[in-house]
Design an enzyme around this catalytic site. Structure first.
Site, PDB file in Angstrom:
ATOM      1  N   GLN A 237      49.030  38.564  38.625  1.00  0.00           N
ATOM      2  CA  GLN A 237      49.033  39.945  37.119  1.00  0.00           C
ATOM      3  C   GLN A 237      50.580  41.183  37.681  1.00  0.00           C
ATOM      4  OE1 GLN A 237      44.621  39.244  35.344  1.00  0.00           O
ATOM      5  NE2 GLN A 237      45.407  40.742  37.180  1.00  0.00           N
ATOM      6  N   ASN A 266      48.630  42.135  33.567  1.00  0.00           N
ATOM      7  CA  ASN A 266      46.991  42.139  33.948  1.00  0.00           C
ATOM      8  C   ASN A 266      45.915  42.936  33.525  1.00  0.00           C
ATOM      9  OD1 ASN A 266      46.250  43.746  35.489  1.00  0.00           O
ATOM     10  ND2 ASN A 266      47.367  46.078  35.625  1.00  0.00           N
ATOM     11  N   ASP A 292      39.837  38.748  47.364  1.00  0.00           N
ATOM     12  CA  ASP A 292      40.365  39.829  46.569  1.00  0.00           C
ATOM     13  C   ASP A 292      41.904  39.564  47.613  1.00  0.00           C
ATOM     14  OD1 ASP A 292      41.050  42.302  44.795  1.00  0.00           O
ATOM     15  OD2 ASP A 292      39.081  43.568  46.093  1.00  0.00           O
ATOM     16  N   ASP A 294      44.010  42.424  49.009  1.00  0.00           N
ATOM     17  CA  ASP A 294      44.147  42.434  49.816  1.00  0.00           C
ATOM     18  C   ASP A 294      43.015  42.475  50.833  1.00  0.00           C
ATOM     19  OD1 ASP A 294      42.027  44.234  48.862  1.00  0.00           O
ATOM     20  OD2 ASP A 294      43.586  46.201  48.659  1.00  0.00           O
ATOM     21  N   ASP A 405      31.848  42.524  39.533  1.00  0.00           N
ATOM     22  CA  ASP A 405      30.664  41.122  40.748  1.00  0.00           C
ATOM     23  C   ASP A 405      29.298  41.869  40.961  1.00  0.00           C
ATOM     24  OD1 ASP A 405      31.164  44.238  41.479  1.00  0.00           O
ATOM     25  OD2 ASP A 405      32.139  43.689  42.629  1.00  0.00           O
ATOM     26  N   HIS A 429      38.829  43.919  54.881  1.00  0.00           N
ATOM     27  CA  HIS A 429      39.270  44.899  53.548  1.00  0.00           C
ATOM     28  C   HIS A 429      39.271  46.108  53.555  1.00  0.00           C
ATOM     29  CE1 HIS A 429      38.689  46.161  49.885  1.00  0.00           C
ATOM     30  NE2 HIS A 429      39.114  44.627  48.865  1.00  0.00           N
TER      31      HIS A 429
END
Length: 672
Positions: A237, A266, A292, A294, A405, A429
């Site tokens: 995105q 996005n 995720d 990252d 979530d 993370h």
């Protein structure tokens, strides 16, 4: 308690009866900082507990004493032979009572069809294999042991019955006069003959191509994990696209034609993850694994999540835990629930530690890690969702980021589908301890989506404390001179009042509008160098230089009222408009401290810049009135809004509703 220990039969005879649930694994080369998550060389003391359990009529409660961890030996890099093999030096002892290698027996007992488990250990050399277990209180118990000599295959058949509320199995290796080599070991279960489910692994990314490629390399280098994946889907995105990275083609070549990239506008995390869930249903996968962008994954986690989910009694969402990317032995969270009265994320176990360092206190020495933690939801840094659940309960709420979530876990639970946060499956993370997403543009999404989730799921009249806490938060932000944050929160309340049917339409728009507002507020404008501002000066520090402290509970309301009145009435000194009074570090930026200044430089959480907070009586007056009016309107209209959002929830999260949004915002698709 005893367990049967017999020589392992030939592989051909054993394979049809048992299959691997969890391999014993060792850290990747070059990741020696993570060794305590795989191997424990400390003293096997366990958590020392009082024999008083607090249930007797004495009224006395148990007291946990955590002993100091004393290292018996040091792990040496050269002792790690491969991902499954290591050498225990002569006379030394190594324990696999660790996060990645102990067996979380209570989770398997509670959620799966298994009644027992088999430990199979293959060694070379002379020594002893010792099996231990714990209970929910963290007490260590020796189960059995077997002396081994030369090449040896040893197995232990172990029941799961004693693990109703918690507890783990693990084993130690004790070397004799010569080194003892662990060739491989695994925890096994009876094979039911079914083929493993198929996974669509999906990563949502926004301008983090290097992170994505690093994880794709891990998958390319791990054939066993890659074999479980029907498709690897990147929902890109961003503007700095993964496919444009110079290393992309070389990495994609190692993924055997399983990689697909969808480039779309996005739509935030909820739009990216919903796309992955939608595509997993469309391509016939059994599961969607959300990751995720990252993170750094432990690839073995994929097999563990799948193996556990395949054996659950009913379709179950199974997620992994999160370790700190910058301090890799720190377990950030061990499971989360939503406090129903405050409607905030909460910890399910009172003595659970946020950010627990397993280097300093191992599994054996940490009592609360042995109690099974039952959760409401799992963070979408790593979450395996059965497509059967997706087909029934739908995709995420169209809320961009935050609470998607948690709300999904609550919605699935209402439909009869539980969530499990499974020990032994994890990613590394960036923890939110190193962020401050309650301030700035993300504040809009925090409060809006929290209120929407409460409207749908709160069991309390008018959401319990949620509106009261929201009002308090506005006051704290405003007396802290965080006018941009407060303006975004006010926009969020207006959007909640506008109802659920506009959420898909505004999904890609609000982020642009909120970020455009930064030009209107000095506290939202970031300078990378503090020297770009005038040097701070304050002739008379607050409280005559005695320092600032948080007001006590009994003084809180009068203190806050006095502060609000002072900020509304007292004029801003001209010199405070010309230069800041102080430079406040991020960790010192508490509302009760910053509110005593008229002007201050404040560092951001990442340490990358500084903002100039400036008191503005007119802005404070306007935003206090706006906040009060909006909260009063929400309080009045809560019953009608609750009905509207509950009625709309299934419709706006449905596959057809999201399909229209994807069609309007898809830019391109690439297969490799």
């Amino acid at each position: 308690m005893s367990a049967e220990a017999t020589p392992l039969p030939s592989e051909a005879a054993a394979q049809p009866a048992f299959s691997t649930l969890q391999r014993v694994i060792l850290p990747h080369a070059g990741q020696m900082d993570t060794v305590p998550l795989y191997v424990d060389t400390g003293v096997a003391t366990g958590a020392r507990l009082s024999t008083m359990d607090g249930s007797a009529d004495t009224g006395r409660t148990a007291k946990t004493v955590v002993p100091v961890s004393v290292a018996a030996e040091v792990a040496h890099a050269e002792d790690f032979i491969s991902r499954t093999s290591m050498s225990v030096r002569a006379g030394n002892r190594v324990s696999f009572a660790t996060y990645f290698n102990a067996f979380p027996a209570s989770y398997w007992r509670r959620w799966t069809v298994l009644d027992d488990v088999r430990l199979a250990v293959r060694t070379t050399g002379t020594g002893t294999v010792v099996v231990y277990r714990s209970n929910a209180r963290g007490s260590l118990q020796r189960v059995d042991s077997r002396r081994v000599t030369g090449p040896a295959d040893t197995l232990f058949d172990l029941p799961l019955a004693p693990f109703g509320d918690g507890g783990w199995y693990w084993f130690d290796l004790v070397a004799g006069r010569e080194p003892l080599v662990l060739e491989e070991a695994s925890w096994q279960g009876r094979d039911d003959g079914r083929a493993p489910g198929r996974i669509t692994l999906q990563i949502t990314t926004m301008n983090k191509a290097s992170f994505c490629l690093d994880n794709l390399r891990l998958l390319a280098d791990d054939p066993a994990a890659r074999e479980l994946l029907q498709e690897i889907l990147i929902v890109d995105q961003g503007t700095a696209r993964v496919a444009d990275h110079p290393d992309f083609e070389a990495v994609a070549a190692g993924l055997t034609g399983k990689l697909r990239i969808i480039h779309q506008d996005n739509l935030g995390g909820s739009g990216g993850f919903s796309r992955g869930m939608y595509e997993a249903v469309a391509n016939g996968s059994d599961y969607a694994l959300l990751l995720d962008d990252d993170v750094v994954i432990e690839p073995e986690s994929i097999a563990r999540l799948l193996t556990f989910a395949d054996r659950c009694r009913k379709p179950t969402i199974v997620g992994g835990h999160m370790f700190d990317l910058y301090n890799r032995t720190v377990l950030h969270t061990f499971g989360e629930i939503v406090n129903p009265y405050r409607f905030q994320p909460d910890q399910p176990v009172a003595d659970q530690v946020l950010g627990h360092d397993l280097r300093g206190s191992s599994l054996r020495n940490t009592a609360w890690l042995h109690r099974r933690v039952d959760v409401d939801y799992n963070g979408w840094w790593m979450d395996l969702i059965p497509t059967r659940v997706i087909r029934e309960v739908g995709l995420a709420l169209p809320v961009f980021i935050k609470w998607d979530d948690a709300e999904y876990g609550l919605r699935a639970r209402k439909a009869g589908y539980p969530t499990v946060s499974l020990p032994g499956a994890a990613v590394w993370h960036v923890s939110w301890i190193d962020k401050d997403d309650l301030v700035g543009w993300q504040a809009y999404f925090h409060i809006r989506n929290r209120l929407i989730s409460a409207l749908i799921h709160s069991p309390y009249e008018r959401g319990g404390r949620v509106l009261r806490e929201s009002g308090y938060a506005d006051i704290k932000h405003l007396i802290s001179m965080q006018y941009y944050t407060a303006a975004g929160r006010a926009m969020a309340l207006e959007d909640v009042l506008a109802g659920p049917d506009q959420l898909h339409r505004i999904l890609p728009e609000r982020i642009q509008q909120i970020r455009a507002m930064t030009q209107e507020y000095p506290d939202a404008q970031l300078a990378p160098d503090v020297e770009q501002y005038p040097a701070p000066h304050m002739a008379k520090p607050p409280r005559r230089g005695r320092g600032l402290a948080a007001p006590g509970y009994t003084r809180l309301i009068p203190w806050a009222a006095k502060t609000v009145v002072r900020q509304l009435v007292a004029p801003v000194p001209p010199e405070s408009r010309e230069r800041p009074q102080a430079h406040i570090a991020h960790q010192d930026n508490k509302w009760w401290r910053i509110s005593q200044y008229d002007s201050a430089l404040v560092s951001n959480a990442e340490g990358t810049g500084v903002s100039w907070y400036q008191r503005d009586r007119g802005e404070l007056r306007h935003q206090l009135a706006r906040s009060a009016a909006l909260h009063a309107q929400l309080l009045r209209e809560w019953p009608a809004l609750r009905r509207a959002y509950q009625e709309a929830a299934a419709r706006i999260t449905s596959l057809p509703a999201w399909e229209q949004t994807f069609a309007a915002h898809t830019r391109s698709e690439l297969r490799r």
